[in-house]
Motif scaffolding. Structure first.
Motif, short mmCIF file in Angstrom:
data_model
loop_
_atom_site.label_atom_id
_atom_site.label_comp_id
_atom_site.label_asym_id
_atom_site.label_seq_id
_atom_site.Cartn_x
_atom_site.Cartn_y
_atom_site.Cartn_z
N ASP A 284 -4.22 -20.11 7.28
CA ASP A 284 -5.63 -19.86 7.64
C ASP A 284 -5.67 -18.89 8.83
O ASP A 284 -6.53 -18.03 8.91
CB ASP A 284 -6.33 -21.16 8.04
N GLU A 285 -4.74 -19.13 9.78
CA GLU A 285 -4.61 -18.23 10.93
C GLU A 285 -3.13 -18.10 11.23
O GLU A 285 -2.34 -19.03 10.99
CB GLU A 285 -5.31 -18.81 12.18
N LEU A 286 -2.80 -16.95 11.77
CA LEU A 286 -1.39 -16.67 12.08
C LEU A 286 -1.38 -15.89 13.39
O LEU A 286 -2.17 -14.96 13.56
CB LEU A 286 -0.86 -15.80 10.95
N THR A 296 -1.07 -12.93 20.15
CA THR A 296 -1.53 -11.78 19.37
C THR A 296 -1.77 -12.20 17.92
O THR A 296 -0.87 -12.75 17.28
CB THR A 296 -0.48 -10.64 19.41
N PRO A 297 -3.00 -11.98 17.42
CA PRO A 297 -3.30 -12.39 16.05
C PRO A 297 -2.58 -11.51 15.03
O PRO A 297 -2.34 -10.33 15.28
CB PRO A 297 -4.82 -12.19 15.95
N ILE A 298 -2.25 -12.12 13.90
CA ILE A 298 -1.62 -11.37 12.80
C ILE A 298 -2.60 -11.40 11.63
O ILE A 298 -3.02 -12.47 11.18
CB ILE A 298 -0.27 -12.03 12.43
N GLY A 299 -3.01 -10.21 11.18
CA GLY A 299 -4.06 -10.13 10.16
C GLY A 299 -3.54 -9.78 8.78
O GLY A 299 -4.27 -9.88 7.79
N LYS A 300 -2.26 -9.39 8.73
CA LYS A 300 -1.73 -8.99 7.42
C LYS A 300 -0.23 -9.26 7.40
O LYS A 300 0.47 -8.95 8.37
CB LYS A 300 -1.98 -7.50 7.23
N VAL A 301 0.24 -9.84 6.30
CA VAL A 301 1.68 -10.09 6.14
C VAL A 301 2.11 -9.53 4.79
O VAL A 301 1.46 -9.77 3.77
CB VAL A 301 2.00 -11.60 6.19
N SER A 302 3.22 -8.81 4.81
CA SER A 302 3.74 -8.24 3.56
C SER A 302 5.18 -8.67 3.36
O SER A 302 5.95 -8.75 4.31
CB SER A 302 3.70 -6.71 3.61
N THR A 303 5.49 -8.96 2.10
CA THR A 303 6.89 -9.12 1.70
C THR A 303 7.20 -7.93 0.79
O THR A 303 6.34 -7.07 0.59
CB THR A 303 7.10 -10.44 0.91
N ASP A 304 8.38 -7.91 0.20
CA ASP A 304 8.67 -6.81 -0.73
C ASP A 304 7.76 -6.88 -1.95
O ASP A 304 7.48 -5.88 -2.59
CB ASP A 304 10.13 -6.88 -1.19
N GLY A 311 -7.00 -14.62 7.12
CA GLY A 311 -8.29 -14.84 7.81
C GLY A 311 -9.15 -13.60 7.84
O GLY A 311 -9.80 -13.33 8.87
N GLY A 312 -9.15 -12.84 6.76
CA GLY A 312 -10.01 -11.65 6.67
C GLY A 312 -9.61 -10.55 7.66
O GLY A 312 -10.42 -9.70 8.02
N ASN A 313 -8.33 -10.60 8.09
CA ASN A 313 -7.80 -9.59 9.03
C ASN A 313 -8.62 -9.56 10.34
O ASN A 313 -8.79 -8.52 10.95
CB ASN A 313 -7.78 -8.20 8.37
N ARG A 314 -9.13 -10.77 10.69
CA ARG A 314 -9.86 -10.88 11.97
C ARG A 314 -9.24 -12.02 12.78
O ARG A 314 -8.69 -12.96 12.20
CB ARG A 314 -11.34 -11.20 11.71
N ILE A 315 -9.36 -11.92 14.09
CA ILE A 315 -8.79 -12.99 14.93
C ILE A 315 -9.48 -14.32 14.60
O ILE A 315 -10.71 -14.39 14.50
CB ILE A 315 -8.91 -12.65 16.43
N GLY A 316 -8.67 -15.36 14.37
CA GLY A 316 -9.22 -16.67 14.01
C GLY A 316 -9.76 -17.39 15.23
O GLY A 316 -9.38 -17.09 16.36
N SER A 317 -10.63 -18.40 14.98
CA SER A 317 -11.26 -19.06 16.12
C SER A 317 -10.26 -19.88 16.94
O SER A 317 -10.35 -19.94 18.16
CB SER A 317 -12.43 -19.92 15.66
N LEU A 318 -9.26 -20.46 16.27
CA LEU A 318 -8.28 -21.23 17.03
C LEU A 318 -7.38 -20.28 17.85
O LEU A 318 -7.06 -20.56 19.01
CB LEU A 318 -7.41 -22.09 16.11
N THR A 319 -7.01 -19.18 17.24
CA THR A 319 -6.18 -18.20 17.95
C THR A 319 -6.91 -17.75 19.21
O THR A 319 -6.34 -17.69 20.30
CB THR A 319 -5.91 -16.99 17.03
N ARG A 320 -8.19 -17.46 19.06
CA ARG A 320 -9.01 -17.01 20.20
C ARG A 320 -9.09 -18.09 21.27
O ARG A 320 -8.96 -17.83 22.46
CB ARG A 320 -10.39 -16.61 19.66
#
Ligand SMILES: Cc1ncc(COP(=O)(O)O)c(C=O)c1O
Length: 347
Positions: A284-286, A296-304, A311-320
């Motif tokens: 939900d948030e990373l 630092t929020p992470i909005g996108k994760v890629s594997t091969d 979270g819609g590539n936006r800072i999550g409320s808990l992260t904030r």
């Protein structure tokens, strides 16, 4: 006095980045032939001479730390949990056959450098003074063995955000090409070589448009470990998970602070456990945590194989919220229930 004005004049206080700005002084102490650490002293910041056959240059026999001094809202200079850096440096030194610096000597030295460079501590909201203690095997060796003598050095630099853009969401790549560290290797200590190993994976990730790399566990590539210079947290269904220590992960001071803030202030369930690539992709948030990275929020994760927005590539409320609590404790705008903040100077 003239020298003081000149060095300070060159600092661009409104646009600090995470880069080196020379300051007035650094601290130096020596340990010769296993005779113990002699009292150190402050010297003007600048180049040092070192033997070409120094252990640190030939065999990477060096460890370091990173901590920060803040200008707090109480108009004083404070350190954040410096005792944790002192004890981690002790552990790192033992692992690399370096005579550990006594923790009191570490603390006194940090305070001396901060005092002497107090005018380089940025004003509130402009940044912080990054403090970099290092211990190097500086004596000459030819065969692979511990150096005969050591240098303990602390230099400082005013810094801004580690990731440009402040709280902007990062885009990370899970790498299956390289491991940062191996179980039973050096990953759980702050050995200088860990960081040169991470340069190339980072360069490749940047080339492909990512901000940083997520490393997986060398023994089980399904488990994630950390980012090159920060620990990782995954929020799913109100449970905060972070990879367990005990292997090749650095025990971050900020990681420990996040665990306590989330558990004791926010009342969340926190698990130090195995965290899988799937957990990260379905978070939900990373976010990542570190002295330099802060939160630092992470909005996108890629594997091969795939790429996911978190979270819609936006800072999550808990992260904030965790960011606000941590930075609030650090700048003394919030109560410090854990007694983490250590004042070193009133202004
Ligand atoms: C590899 C690595 N992991 C995690 C961290 C975060 O540790 P800390 O919160 O003590 O800065 C750092 C930074 O020191 C690091 O270099």
């Amino acid at each position: 006095m003239k020298e003081k004005v000149d060095i300070l004049k060159n600092v661009d206080w409104d646009n600090l980045t995470f880069s080196i700005t020379p300051t007035r002084s650094m601290y130096l102490a020596y340990c010769e032939n296993n005779e113990g650490w002699k009292a150190g002293q402050l010297e003007p910041y600048g180049d040092i001479t070192i033997s070409p056959s120094a252990g640190v240059l030939n065999y990477g026999q060096g460890v370091f730390e990173g901590l920060k001094a803040f200008h707090s809202v109480k108009n004083r200079i404070v350190l954040f949990r410096p005792d944790r850096n002192a004890s981690r440096m002790h552990e790192s030194a033992i692992r690399l056959c370096i005579p550990p610096v006594p923790e009191k000597m570490f603390m006194d030295a940090v305070i001396a450098v901060v005092h002497d460079n107090v005018d380089f501590v940025p004003q509130q909201k402009k940044g912080s003074l990054y403090i970099r203690p290092c211990i190097w095997g500086s004596g000459p060796v030819l065969g692979v063995k511990p150096a005969p003598s050591y240098t303990f050095i602390i230099y400082v630099s005013p810094v801004g955000p580690y990731f440009p853009g402040g709280l902007k969401c990062l885009s990370l790549k899970v790498t299956n090409l390289y491991h940062r560290a191996a179980p039973k290797g050096l990953g759980n200590v702050k050995a200088i070589g860990n960081y040169s190993a991470a340069l190339y994976p980072h360069k490749l990730a940047k080339k492909h448009g990512f901000d940083e790399v997520i490393y997986v566990n060398a023994a089980n590539e399904n488990f994630i470990e950390e980012v090159g210079s920060a620990n990782l947290f995954v929020l799913k269904d109100s449970c905060l998970k972070t990879p367990r220590l005990g292997g090749s992960i650095l025990p971050g001071v900020t990681r420990d602070s996040v665990i306590q803030i989330a558990g004791e202030i926010l009342g969340l369930e926190v698990q130090e456990t195995d965290v899988t690539i799937n957990d990260v992709l379905n978070a939900d948030e990373l976010f990542c945590s570190g002295t330099a990275a802060v939160i630092t929020p992470i909005g996108k994760v890629s594997t091969d194989d795939e790429s996911r927005e978190i979270g819609g590539n936006r800072i999550g409320s808990l992260t904030r919220e965790i960011y606000d609590i941590l930075t609030g404790i650090q700048n003394e705008s919030r109560e410090d229930p854990f007694a983490w903040v250590q004042p070193v100077m009133g202004l």
